[in-house]
Design a protein around this motif. Structure first.
Motif, PDB file in Angstrom:
ATOM      1  N   GLN A 165     -18.634 -65.292  -3.406  1.00 47.04           N
ATOM      2  CA  GLN A 165     -17.766 -66.396  -3.801  1.00 47.04           C
ATOM      3  C   GLN A 165     -17.109 -66.134  -5.156  1.00 47.04           C
ATOM      4  O   GLN A 165     -15.964 -66.524  -5.386  1.00 47.04           O
ATOM      5  CB  GLN A 165     -18.563 -67.701  -3.837  1.00 47.04           C
ATOM      6  CG  GLN A 165     -18.923 -68.244  -2.461  1.00 47.04           C
ATOM      7  CD  GLN A 165     -17.696 -68.494  -1.600  1.00 47.04           C
ATOM      8  OE1 GLN A 165     -16.721 -69.109  -2.039  1.00 47.04           O
ATOM      9  NE2 GLN A 165     -17.738 -68.025  -0.360  1.00 47.04           N
ATOM     10  N   SER A 166     -17.829 -65.458  -6.042  1.00 51.20           N
ATOM     11  CA  SER A 166     -17.229 -65.135  -7.341  1.00 51.20           C
ATOM     12  C   SER A 166     -16.118 -64.097  -7.193  1.00 51.20           C
ATOM     13  O   SER A 166     -15.120 -64.134  -7.933  1.00 51.20           O
ATOM     14  CB  SER A 166     -18.296 -64.635  -8.321  1.00 51.20           C
ATOM     15  OG  SER A 166     -18.892 -63.433  -7.856  1.00 51.20           O
ATOM     16  N   ASP A 167     -16.273 -63.168  -6.233  1.00 52.06           N
ATOM     17  CA  ASP A 167     -15.194 -62.215  -5.945  1.00 52.06           C
ATOM     18  C   ASP A 167     -13.942 -62.953  -5.480  1.00 52.06           C
ATOM     19  O   ASP A 167     -12.825 -62.660  -5.921  1.00 52.06           O
ATOM     20  CB  ASP A 167     -15.616 -61.228  -4.852  1.00 52.06           C
ATOM     21  CG  ASP A 167     -16.697 -60.262  -5.288  1.00 52.06           C
ATOM     22  OD1 ASP A 167     -16.787 -59.971  -6.499  1.00 52.06           O
ATOM     23  OD2 ASP A 167     -17.452 -59.795  -4.411  1.00 52.06           O
ATOM     24  N   ILE A 168     -14.142 -63.899  -4.558  1.00 50.01           N
ATOM     25  CA  ILE A 168     -13.015 -64.665  -4.026  1.00 50.01           C
ATOM     26  C   ILE A 168     -12.338 -65.459  -5.142  1.00 50.01           C
ATOM     27  O   ILE A 168     -11.102 -65.468  -5.257  1.00 50.01           O
ATOM     28  CB  ILE A 168     -13.484 -65.607  -2.898  1.00 50.01           C
ATOM     29  CG1 ILE A 168     -13.978 -64.782  -1.701  1.00 50.01           C
ATOM     30  CG2 ILE A 168     -12.361 -66.547  -2.474  1.00 50.01           C
ATOM     31  CD1 ILE A 168     -14.700 -65.601  -0.648  1.00 50.01           C
ATOM     32  N   ALA A 169     -13.144 -66.096  -5.977  1.00 50.41           N
ATOM     33  CA  ALA A 169     -12.592 -66.890  -7.084  1.00 50.41           C
ATOM     34  C   ALA A 169     -11.805 -66.009  -8.051  1.00 50.41           C
ATOM     35  O   ALA A 169     -10.725 -66.391  -8.522  1.00 50.41           O
ATOM     36  CB  ALA A 169     -13.720 -67.616  -7.816  1.00 50.41           C
ATOM     37  N   ILE A 228      -8.646 -57.635  -7.407  1.00 54.51           N
ATOM     38  CA  ILE A 228     -10.074 -57.430  -7.701  1.00 54.51           C
ATOM     39  C   ILE A 228     -10.384 -55.945  -7.574  1.00 54.51           C
ATOM     40  O   ILE A 228      -9.806 -55.246  -6.728  1.00 54.51           O
ATOM     41  CB  ILE A 228     -10.977 -58.268  -6.767  1.00 54.51           C
ATOM     42  CG1 ILE A 228     -12.429 -58.218  -7.262  1.00 54.51           C
ATOM     43  CG2 ILE A 228     -10.850 -57.836  -5.327  1.00 54.51           C
ATOM     44  CD1 ILE A 228     -13.338 -59.205  -6.557  1.00 54.51           C
ATOM     45  N   LEU A 229     -11.237 -55.448  -8.428  1.00 59.99           N
ATOM     46  CA  LEU A 229     -11.679 -54.056  -8.404  1.00 59.99           C
ATOM     47  C   LEU A 229     -13.096 -54.009  -7.860  1.00 59.99           C
ATOM     48  O   LEU A 229     -13.965 -54.770  -8.303  1.00 59.99           O
ATOM     49  CB  LEU A 229     -11.630 -53.476  -9.822  1.00 59.99           C
ATOM     50  CG  LEU A 229     -12.072 -52.029 -10.022  1.00 59.99           C
ATOM     51  CD1 LEU A 229     -11.183 -51.077  -9.257  1.00 59.99           C
ATOM     52  CD2 LEU A 229     -12.052 -51.685 -11.511  1.00 59.99           C
ATOM     53  N   ILE A 230     -13.342 -53.141  -6.884  1.00 56.76           N
ATOM     54  CA  ILE A 230     -14.669 -52.984  -6.287  1.00 56.76           C
ATOM     55  C   ILE A 230     -15.117 -51.544  -6.496  1.00 56.76           C
ATOM     56  O   ILE A 230     -14.556 -50.605  -5.913  1.00 56.76           O
ATOM     57  CB  ILE A 230     -14.657 -53.335  -4.783  1.00 56.76           C
ATOM     58  CG1 ILE A 230     -14.252 -54.796  -4.593  1.00 56.76           C
ATOM     59  CG2 ILE A 230     -16.027 -53.069  -4.152  1.00 56.76           C
ATOM     60  CD1 ILE A 230     -14.065 -55.209  -3.154  1.00 56.76           C
TER      61      ILE A 230
END
Length: 276
Positions: free
Chosen positions: A7-11, A19-21
């Motif tokens: 959820q923090s990734d989505i936010a 976003i960087l993974i």
């Protein structure tokens, strides 16, 4: 594959437009991607699209010499290479894209290998979606580093939050790095995010996030494999982009872009296993 989205990734993605993974791929998976892409590029022999050298809507004739030295771009490798098809049409990546963009189902728009050769020109600030054949704010791309993407060899940069205010106006990729800010002056003084990453890592970014890349200031290559995804239900806006003359002739503005041979559904919240 490190494919869990929190959820923090989505936010973070929704707030910043990217976003960087780190370390999306394992060592073995990275080697498989490298081998598959290298084989597909060799088979293409320089053709940008299957059976077609050119791609609509990229660059201006007056900037052709400069643009050709920005990066090599070969698209829809999945259509004529089974190994690449298995990679970029992976339902796990489709699920990541759907979750980040907050849609229930996702289709492929196109993949593309982007290779900065030694001493390549910078990629000026630009948007992606205005090139494409749909007017939707949610399409996004995955960008997988096949080599370390560094400050020296042409890593990506993003303007945080720009996706919330940009429209479909776009200067394209030309000689002037700052041309985008004539369209969106409110971001001229925004500090960019530097997306340097190890090989096997990736970023996702919204097609309306302002982004660009450094010149390659090294004698080595900076290879990346990318794929653009769009929500199921996107419709044709009249822009040709990667579509053939024959495909465009059959489309009217407002028709759904849902041809499974061109834009396969690779993830649906309602049903899985949509591809292959």
């Amino acid at each position: 594959m490190k494919n869990a989205i929190s959820q923090s990734d989505i936010a973070s993605y929704q707030e910043n437009g990217f976003i960087l993974i780190e370390d999306l791929l394992s060592k073995d998976e990275l080697e498989e991607w490298r081998e598959a892409v290298d084989a597909a590029l060799s088979k293409r022999n320089g053709f940008k699209l299957p059976g077609r050298e050119s791609v609509y809507g990229k660059g201006d004739d007056k900037d052709k010499d400069y643009y050709d030295k920005v990066f090599d771009q070969l698209l829809n490798l999945w259509q004529d290479n089974e190994r690449v098809k298995k990679l970029v049409l992976d339902e796990r990546i489709g699920k990541m894209a759907a979750e980040l963009s907050q849609v229930d189902a996702i289709r492929v728009w196109h993949d593309q290998a982007l290779i900065k050769k030694p001493w390549a020109n910078p990629t000026s600030w630009h948007l992606d979606t205005p090139y494409w054949s749909m007017n939707d704010r949610r399409p996004l791309s995955i960008w997988v580093a096949l080599d370390d993407a560094t400050l020296q060899n042409g890593c990506l940069y993003f303007i945080p939050g720009s996706h919330k205010k940009t429209t479909f106006e776009n200067p394209g990729i030309g000689k002037n790095m700052d041309a985008i800010f004539n369209f969106y002056p409110e971001f001229r003084n925004t500090k960019p995010f530097v997306a340097a990453m190890r090989a096997g890592s990736c970023s996702f970014h919204c097609g309306l996030t302002i982004h660009g890349a450094n010149a390659n200031m090294t004698p080595g290559y900076r290879r990346a494999m990318t794929c653009a995804y769009m929500p199921d239900g996107c419709s044709f806006n009249g822009t040709q982009n990667i579509l053939s003359d024959e495909q465009v002739a059959k489309l009217k503005i407002g028709d759904l872009l849902n041809d499974p041979h061109q834009n396969p559904l690779i993830y649906s919240k309602v049903r899985s296993g949509s591809v292959m």
